[in-house]
Scaffold this active site. Structure first.
Site, mmCIF file in Angstrom:
data_model
loop_
_atom_site.group_PDB
_atom_site.id
_atom_site.type_symbol
_atom_site.label_atom_id
_atom_site.label_comp_id
_atom_site.label_asym_id
_atom_site.label_seq_id
_atom_site.Cartn_x
_atom_site.Cartn_y
_atom_site.Cartn_z
ATOM 1 N N GLU A 114 0.848 -1.191 0.000
ATOM 2 C CA GLU A 114 0.000 0.000 0.000
ATOM 3 C C GLU A 114 0.889 1.248 0.000
ATOM 4 O OE1 GLU A 114 -2.377 1.547 -0.779
ATOM 5 O OE2 GLU A 114 -4.055 1.508 0.611
ATOM 6 N N ASP A 115 0.364 2.330 -0.525
ATOM 7 C CA ASP A 115 1.143 3.572 -0.524
ATOM 8 C C ASP A 115 1.275 4.157 0.882
ATOM 9 O OD1 ASP A 115 -1.573 4.278 -0.370
ATOM 10 O OD2 ASP A 115 -1.579 5.499 -2.178
ATOM 11 N N ASP A 118 -3.043 5.162 6.871
ATOM 12 C CA ASP A 118 -3.573 6.381 7.476
ATOM 13 C C ASP A 118 -4.435 5.960 8.671
ATOM 14 O OD1 ASP A 118 -4.215 9.103 7.716
ATOM 15 O OD2 ASP A 118 -5.807 9.001 6.234
ATOM 16 N N LYS A 146 1.117 7.329 8.587
ATOM 17 C CA LYS A 146 0.686 8.472 9.415
ATOM 18 C C LYS A 146 0.179 7.902 10.729
ATOM 19 C CE LYS A 146 -1.206 11.471 5.826
ATOM 20 N NZ LYS A 146 -2.484 12.023 5.329
ATOM 21 N N PHE A 167 -1.362 16.122 4.254
ATOM 22 C CA PHE A 167 -1.817 15.429 3.048
ATOM 23 C C PHE A 167 -0.676 15.431 2.038
ATOM 24 C CE2 PHE A 167 -4.026 14.384 -0.786
ATOM 25 C CZ PHE A 167 -4.938 13.433 -0.343
ATOM 26 N N VAL A 168 -0.275 14.232 1.612
ATOM 27 C CA VAL A 168 0.872 14.121 0.704
ATOM 28 C C VAL A 168 0.482 13.538 -0.649
ATOM 29 C CG1 VAL A 168 2.647 14.012 2.503
ATOM 30 C CG2 VAL A 168 1.514 11.911 1.773
ATOM 31 N N ASP A 174 -2.123 10.335 -4.805
ATOM 32 C CA ASP A 174 -2.835 11.346 -5.582
ATOM 33 C C ASP A 174 -3.655 12.291 -4.725
ATOM 34 O OD1 ASP A 174 -4.830 9.366 -4.801
ATOM 35 O OD2 ASP A 174 -6.166 10.389 -6.206
ATOM 36 N N ARG A 180 0.246 11.750 -9.148
ATOM 37 C CA ARG A 180 0.827 10.428 -8.896
ATOM 38 C C ARG A 180 2.217 10.314 -9.508
ATOM 39 N NH1 ARG A 180 -3.247 7.085 -6.882
ATOM 40 N NH2 ARG A 180 -5.328 7.337 -7.753
#
Ligand code: IMP
Ligand code: MG
Length: 195
Positions: A114-115, A118, A146, A167-168, A174, A180
């Site tokens: 996963e990117d 959160d 995070k 928020f990145v 994205d 992206r």
């Protein structure tokens, strides 16, 4: 200075305004170094075994590609998709499976990629989903974490960077499907912050 280095083909004039709101948080060099470390760690942990890398579309694609090339094992790819934030920055709280894996995962060593972790809702849902396939093992790799935002008791087994509650975007992540393709991970400032 301070803005990300966009690939040339991306230098459309319209995005100048948007680029001014981006601040580099992690450079491509920092990311590459970390991804290589994670790849070596996975290679060591699964020595002599085969693994399946399951990427969560679409955010994990770049991380998966780079990480895979640092893993010196017999590996296959698969992809899974869940409903996302849509065009907002907040998690809706509801996760829906939009695309399942293509192969049977029974008896496989899965690394779910996963990117970003959160709240943890997405990966908690996917973990349950994949445990249903009866894999031999299931590990989680996330480029970013995070930690302060977590509402679910879940942790990544292979985590690149713990980051603050910002928020990145970039390196696969994205905002409303954009950014992206930035090579660096950047903080996207909200309209209030930047005006
Ligand atoms: P979670 O379910 O709250 O853990 O959220 C995970 C998903 O939310 C990730 O796969 C991302 O798609 C998205 N997400 C969370 N934080 C960010 C961010 O800072 N930038 C872009 N996407 C994010
Ligand atoms: Mg995502």
């Amino acid at each position: 200075m301070g803005g990300p280095n966009l690939p040339l083909a991306n230098g459309i004039r319209q995005s100048r305004i948007l680029l001014d709101r981006l601040k580099v948080l992690l450079t491509r060099e920092q990311i590459a170094k970390k991804v290589a470390e994670l790849g070596s760690q996975i290679t060591r942990d699964f020595e002599g075994e085969s693994i399946v890398l399951i990427g969560v579309l679409k955010g994990a694609t770049i991380f998966l590609a780079d990480l895979a090339s640092e893993i010196k094992l017999d590996a296959t790819f698969d992809f899974i998709a869940v409903s996302s934030y849509g065009n907002s920055r907040e998690q809706s709280g509801e996760v829906k499976l939009m695309k399942d894996v293509d192969q049977s995962m029974e008896g496989k060593n899965i690394i779910l990629i996963e990117d970003i972790l959160d709240t943890g809702l997405t990966l908690t849902y996917l973990q349950h989903q994949l445990v249903g396939h009866k894999p031999k093992s299931l590990k989680i790799a996330a480029l970013l974490d995070k930690v302060s935002r977590r509402t679910q008791p879940i942790h990544g087994d292979y985590v690149g960077f713990e980051i603050p509650d910002e928020f990145v975007v970039g390196y696969g992540l994205d905002f409303a499907e954009r950014y992206r393709n930035l090579a660096d991970v950047c903080i996207l400032e909200s309209d209030e912050e930047s005006s």
